[in-house]
Enzyme design. Structure first.
Site, PDB file in Angstrom:
ATOM      1  N   ASN A 187     -64.194 -12.203 -88.880  1.00  0.00           N
ATOM      2  CA  ASN A 187     -65.095 -11.073 -88.871  1.00  0.00           C
ATOM      3  C   ASN A 187     -64.799 -10.184 -90.063  1.00  0.00           C
ATOM      4  O   ASN A 187     -63.709  -9.614 -90.183  1.00  0.00           O
ATOM      5  CB  ASN A 187     -64.926 -10.247 -87.586  1.00  0.00           C
ATOM      6  CG  ASN A 187     -65.764  -8.979 -87.608  1.00  0.00           C
ATOM      7  OD1 ASN A 187     -66.970  -9.021 -87.830  1.00  0.00           O
ATOM      8  ND2 ASN A 187     -65.120  -7.834 -87.408  1.00  0.00           N
ATOM      9  N   GLU A 188     -65.742 -10.134 -90.997  1.00  0.00           N
ATOM     10  CA  GLU A 188     -65.718  -9.241 -92.136  1.00  0.00           C
ATOM     11  C   GLU A 188     -64.462  -9.357 -93.009  1.00  0.00           C
ATOM     12  O   GLU A 188     -63.770  -8.367 -93.290  1.00  0.00           O
ATOM     13  CB  GLU A 188     -65.910  -7.790 -91.680  1.00  0.00           C
ATOM     14  CG  GLU A 188     -67.218  -7.599 -90.927  1.00  0.00           C
ATOM     15  CD  GLU A 188     -67.511  -6.174 -90.518  1.00  0.00           C
ATOM     16  OE1 GLU A 188     -68.688  -5.880 -90.252  1.00  0.00           O
ATOM     17  OE2 GLU A 188     -66.562  -5.358 -90.445  1.00  0.00           O
ATOM     18  N   TYR A 232     -74.387  -1.597 -92.471  1.00  0.00           N
ATOM     19  CA  TYR A 232     -74.034  -0.327 -91.832  1.00  0.00           C
ATOM     20  C   TYR A 232     -74.082   0.806 -92.850  1.00  0.00           C
ATOM     21  O   TYR A 232     -73.047   1.304 -93.295  1.00  0.00           O
ATOM     22  CB  TYR A 232     -72.641  -0.404 -91.204  1.00  0.00           C
ATOM     23  CG  TYR A 232     -72.555  -1.334 -90.037  1.00  0.00           C
ATOM     24  CD1 TYR A 232     -73.096  -0.988 -88.798  1.00  0.00           C
ATOM     25  CD2 TYR A 232     -71.947  -2.583 -90.168  1.00  0.00           C
ATOM     26  CE1 TYR A 232     -73.026  -1.844 -87.715  1.00  0.00           C
ATOM     27  CE2 TYR A 232     -71.871  -3.451 -89.092  1.00  0.00           C
ATOM     28  CZ  TYR A 232     -72.409  -3.080 -87.874  1.00  0.00           C
ATOM     29  OH  TYR A 232     -72.340  -3.943 -86.807  1.00  0.00           O
ATOM     30  N   TRP A 247     -71.168   3.091 -94.780  1.00  0.00           N
ATOM     31  CA  TRP A 247     -71.030   2.783 -96.208  1.00  0.00           C
ATOM     32  C   TRP A 247     -71.549   3.888 -97.124  1.00  0.00           C
ATOM     33  O   TRP A 247     -71.546   3.727 -98.344  1.00  0.00           O
ATOM     34  CB  TRP A 247     -71.787   1.493 -96.532  1.00  0.00           C
ATOM     35  CG  TRP A 247     -71.294   0.277 -95.809  1.00  0.00           C
ATOM     36  CD1 TRP A 247     -70.166   0.160 -95.050  1.00  0.00           C
ATOM     37  CD2 TRP A 247     -71.921  -1.015 -95.799  1.00  0.00           C
ATOM     38  NE1 TRP A 247     -70.058  -1.111 -94.553  1.00  0.00           N
ATOM     39  CE2 TRP A 247     -71.116  -1.860 -94.997  1.00  0.00           C
ATOM     40  CE3 TRP A 247     -73.074  -1.539 -96.376  1.00  0.00           C
ATOM     41  CZ2 TRP A 247     -71.440  -3.199 -94.769  1.00  0.00           C
ATOM     42  CZ3 TRP A 247     -73.405  -2.867 -96.155  1.00  0.00           C
ATOM     43  CH2 TRP A 247     -72.585  -3.687 -95.356  1.00  0.00           C
ATOM     44  N   GLU A 302     -74.940  -8.693 -88.476  1.00  0.00           N
ATOM     45  CA  GLU A 302     -74.691  -7.411 -87.810  1.00  0.00           C
ATOM     46  C   GLU A 302     -75.507  -6.360 -88.542  1.00  0.00           C
ATOM     47  O   GLU A 302     -75.503  -6.330 -89.772  1.00  0.00           O
ATOM     48  CB  GLU A 302     -73.220  -6.988 -87.881  1.00  0.00           C
ATOM     49  CG  GLU A 302     -72.238  -7.733 -87.031  1.00  0.00           C
ATOM     50  CD  GLU A 302     -70.866  -7.040 -87.066  1.00  0.00           C
ATOM     51  OE1 GLU A 302     -70.812  -5.801 -87.232  1.00  0.00           O
ATOM     52  OE2 GLU A 302     -69.856  -7.747 -86.932  1.00  0.00           O
TER      53      GLU A 302
END
Length: 409
Positions: free
Chosen positions: A203-204, A290, A294, A323
């Protein structure tokens, strides 16, 4: 449940070429997915919390409600690492639930040694979750570790194996071997299940994490090439274990354009979206969105969507907006202390519109919420949750969006 399908796969692969897949497995064709020989465009969602839910009636309800709403793909965590050697104030610093007795925990680390939990609060629990997904016709994107400190993640491996820096996860041979051990355990356990949409490396992933709860970034050890090399290595390893399921990276989709002053395009976080998308054993690309976190605008975010759709066409592989979220009024006030001229419907709706117009292969909003029907009451809300029962948001952003995608099929 797995044995019967496993026998079928063994028989099938002995008679046909290795690229043949059983019914119910998702494949790719150019820039889109396919399911049972037909195009498979989808709206989906994220429910990381569903796999830590210990009430199986609740999991069944979550999956049924999502699928009935037209969300057949759910992304969830396939990890939780408890660090028995953790000390207060030490790193990585993650919530105490990782070590609470009775909680779902998959790996426990103590003094540099790991124990995989195959019992009722470990992989037997995930067995049941996968079985419920099979019954409900839900496809799972399973993420295998976390860049961040939540639920353990990369730094638990690194700190227990003598590492110092966050990015050692990508190049320290001892750490890589330990991560491969977990990958092999999970992938081989579910390699025959049609409920698995894809295996996701992390994840990320970034060269660094949040700078507070995680280990620091090394002074000069991590570049975009570092993570691309790691992604190539791990995706190739997964394909050697399970050639039938799709594999993806799970990154936020940042670009690597030297000299670009925009941090999301300049490559500083160690992600080169285009280079990663071109890797042989990564079947599709992901990006996250997001702008609240950000410090970006809604129009910037819309262009970010379009730029990924362009990359999808240029490379010729599917790309999904994996996402995406916009804080609620209360969430923005609590987390940022600000207000916005955009409602969630306006912001998220603009990105969904761009995704539809440019025909992204799919999208999964963050995150799925239920106000009723769970034994625990209302599901978790991190400020981005869209509750199915809240028709002011769910009608345009879920139901209408699903209907628009179905027009393609």
């Amino acid at each position: 449940m797995f044995a019967k399908l496993g026998a079928f796969v063994a028989c099938a692969t002995s008679l046909v070429v290795a690229t043949s897949v059983p019914s119910g497995f998702v494949t790719t064709k150019g820039t889109h997915f396919q399911l049972n020989g037909k195009p498979f465009y989808f709206a989906g969602t994220n429910s990381y919390w569903s796999q830590y839910t210990t009430n199986y009636d609740d999991i069944n309800f979550i999956f049924k409600r999502a699928n009935t709403a037209g969300l057949p793909v759910i992304r969830t965590w396939g990890f939780n690492d408890a660090n028995a050697t953790f000390t207060a104030g030490g790193l990585p610093m993650y919530s105490a639930y990782n070590s609470i007795a009775g909680q779902i925990v998959y790996q426990t680390w103590a003094d540099g040694k790991v124990t995989i939990n195959t019992g009722a609060t470990g992989l037997q629990h995930f067995d049941k979750l996968v079985s419920i997904a099979e019954q409900q016709g839900v496809k799972l994107i399973v993420t295998l570790t976390n860049n961040w400190a939540d639920y353990g993640g990369m730094d638990v491996y690194t700190i227990n194996l003598g590492g110092t820096y966050h990015d050692e996860f990508y190049y320290n041979p001892t750490v890589i071997a330990a991560y491969k051990n977990w990958v092999k355990t999970v992938v081989t356990r579910y390699k025959n299940s049609p409920a698995i949409f894809a295996w996701e490396l992390a994840n990320e992933p970034r060269c660094e994490a949040d700078g507070t709860r995680n280990l620091p970034r090394s002074p000069s050890g991590c570049t975009a090439a570092t993570i691309t090399t790691w992604a190539d290595q791990i995706s190739t390893y997964i394909k050697s274990l399970d050639p039938l399921h799709l594999v993806t990276l799970g990154d936020e989709g940042f670009f690597n354009e030297p000299g670009n002053s925009d941090w999301a395009y300049g490559g500083g976080d160690g992600i080169d979206f285009v280079a990663n998308l071109k890797l042989k054993n990564l079947d599709f690309g992901t990006f996250h969105l997001y702008p609240d976190w950000w410090s970006k605008t809604v129009p910037w975010a819309t262009q970010f969507v379009i730029d990924h759709a362009t990359a999808q066409q240029q490379v010729g592989k599917p790309v999904i907006m994996e996402e995406y979220g916009w804080l609620s009024v209360a969430g923005r006030e609590q987390n940022l202390g600000t207000t916005s001229n955009y409602t969630r419907v306006e912001a998220v709706g603009a990105w969904q519109e761009a995704a539809l117009e440019h025909k992204l292969a799919g999208d999964l909003f963050w995150q799925f919420g239920l106000e009723k029907g769970l034994s625990t009451g209302t599901s978790t809300d991190d400020g981005f949750t869209i509750y199915l029962e809240n028709l002011t948001e769910s009608q345009p952003l879920i139901y209408n969006h699903v209907a628009a995608i179905k027009q393609w099929l």
